[in-house]
Write an enzyme that holds these catalytic residues in place. Structure first.
Site, PDB file in Angstrom:
ATOM      1  N   SER A 159      34.218  41.786  40.863  1.00 34.88           N
ATOM      2  CA  SER A 159      35.557  41.396  40.066  1.00 34.88           C
ATOM      3  C   SER A 159      35.844  42.607  39.136  1.00 34.88           C
ATOM      4  CB  SER A 159      35.178  40.074  39.242  1.00 34.88           C
ATOM      5  OG  SER A 159      36.024  39.890  38.095  1.00 34.88           O
ATOM      6  N   TYR A 174      29.458  36.790  32.658  1.00 37.30           N
ATOM      7  CA  TYR A 174      30.048  37.162  33.867  1.00 37.30           C
ATOM      8  C   TYR A 174      30.514  38.565  34.079  1.00 37.30           C
ATOM      9  CZ  TYR A 174      33.339  36.488  37.735  1.00 37.30           C
ATOM     10  OH  TYR A 174      34.222  36.635  38.717  1.00 37.30           O
ATOM     11  N   LYS A 178      29.187  40.952  36.982  1.00 34.64           N
ATOM     12  CA  LYS A 178      30.063  41.757  38.079  1.00 34.64           C
ATOM     13  C   LYS A 178      29.825  43.410  37.983  1.00 34.64           C
ATOM     14  CE  LYS A 178      31.275  38.118  40.291  1.00 34.64           C
ATOM     15  NZ  LYS A 178      30.564  37.894  41.655  1.00 34.64           N
TER      16      LYS A 178
END
Length: 271
Positions: A159, A174, A178
């Site tokens: 991401s 998150y 990533k």
């Protein structure tokens, strides 16, 4: 013109995790167009069966293929290393060969302020997004290394959040996961190059779909803030990543590309 690369995957098997998601759906349509047999990993058997029926319909009615590549579904929680290994063994048994390609799209995001992030939630997210990526890569690569099968390629979905901090939503775990995926891929690429196994990352920006639609519906100002930071002033469609993933999977097209992180974010990281 024999040196012109192609994107055919005839006779090869690709494993796609998170196979019932929007990004995976667009990718699987591309893989079907270029002849790959596909093993679909997800959490829900009913959804897998529904997706496979839709993909077979797409192959016959839209692509008008006379011979539809084989599609098979497997229930798999990527955060459980034993279940991942079991699923890969089933793939080998069902297809009669080891999958030469892997695309790991499984993952999710949660929004909590960093100081309030629940420990249980943090462990579960890291377990899926980061450790799950490792477990999938391990179970995919081990038999290829053992049996000296060359020309394998994997794409892990990272991401832009692995490179920047999103604003205004708080999503520390998150972002951590990533960033970890991106560096994990560099490590795998370095260690596995001697086995002629390539591993790369695709890092998307904001993708139009049910999850982002729900966020925007709850807070329309969120969309305005996001787009103010994207030079192209729009979110992406899942199909806009298919070509990049096919390029990274194709040994004919990207034979000298490994350990790379391709950021496709509409220019977000430029600012």
């Amino acid at each position: 013109m024999t040196d012109v690369p192609d994107f055919r995957f005839d006779g090869e098997v690709t494993v796609v995790t998170g196979a019932c998601g929007g990004l995976a759906e667009a990718l699987i349509q591309g893989l079907l167009a270029y002849g790959s047999d596909i093993a679909l990993f997800d959490l829900n058997q009913a959804q897998l069966d529904k997706s496979i029926a839709q993909f077979e319909k797409y192959a016959t009615q839209t692509l008008k293929l006379k011979k539809v590549p084989t599609l098979k579904g497997y229930i798999c929680n990527v955060s459980d290393a034993a279940k991942v290994e079991e699923a890969f063994q089933k793939v080998h048994k069902d297809f009669g060969k080891y999958p030469l390609h892997l695309v790991n799209t499984a993952g999710y995001c949660e929004n909590y302020p960093a100081e309030k992030y629940p420990a249980k939630n943090a462990a579960e997210l890291i377990g899926v997004n980061l450790l799950g990526s490792l477990y999938v890569a391990q179970s995919w690569a081990r038999p290829l290394i053992e049996h000296k099968i060359e020309g394998a390629s994997a794409v892990m979905i990272g991401s832009m959040s692995g490179n920047i901090v999103n604003d205004p939503q708080p999503q520390i775990c998150y972002n951590m996961s990533k960033a970890g995926v991106i560096h994990m891929v560099k490590t795998l690429a370095s260690e596995w190059a001697k086995y002629k196994i390539r591993v790369n990352t695709l890092s998307p920006g904001y993708i139009s779909g049910p999850l982002t639609a729900k966020v925007i519906e709850a807070d329309p100002k969120m969309y305005d803030r996001w787009m103010s930071m994207v030079p192209m002033h729009r979110m992406s469609e899942p199909k806009e990543f298919t070509g990049t993933i096919l390029y990274l999977l194709s040994n004919a097209a990207s034979s000298y590309t490994t350990g790379a992180n391709i950021i496709a974010d509409g220019g977000y990281a430029c600012w």
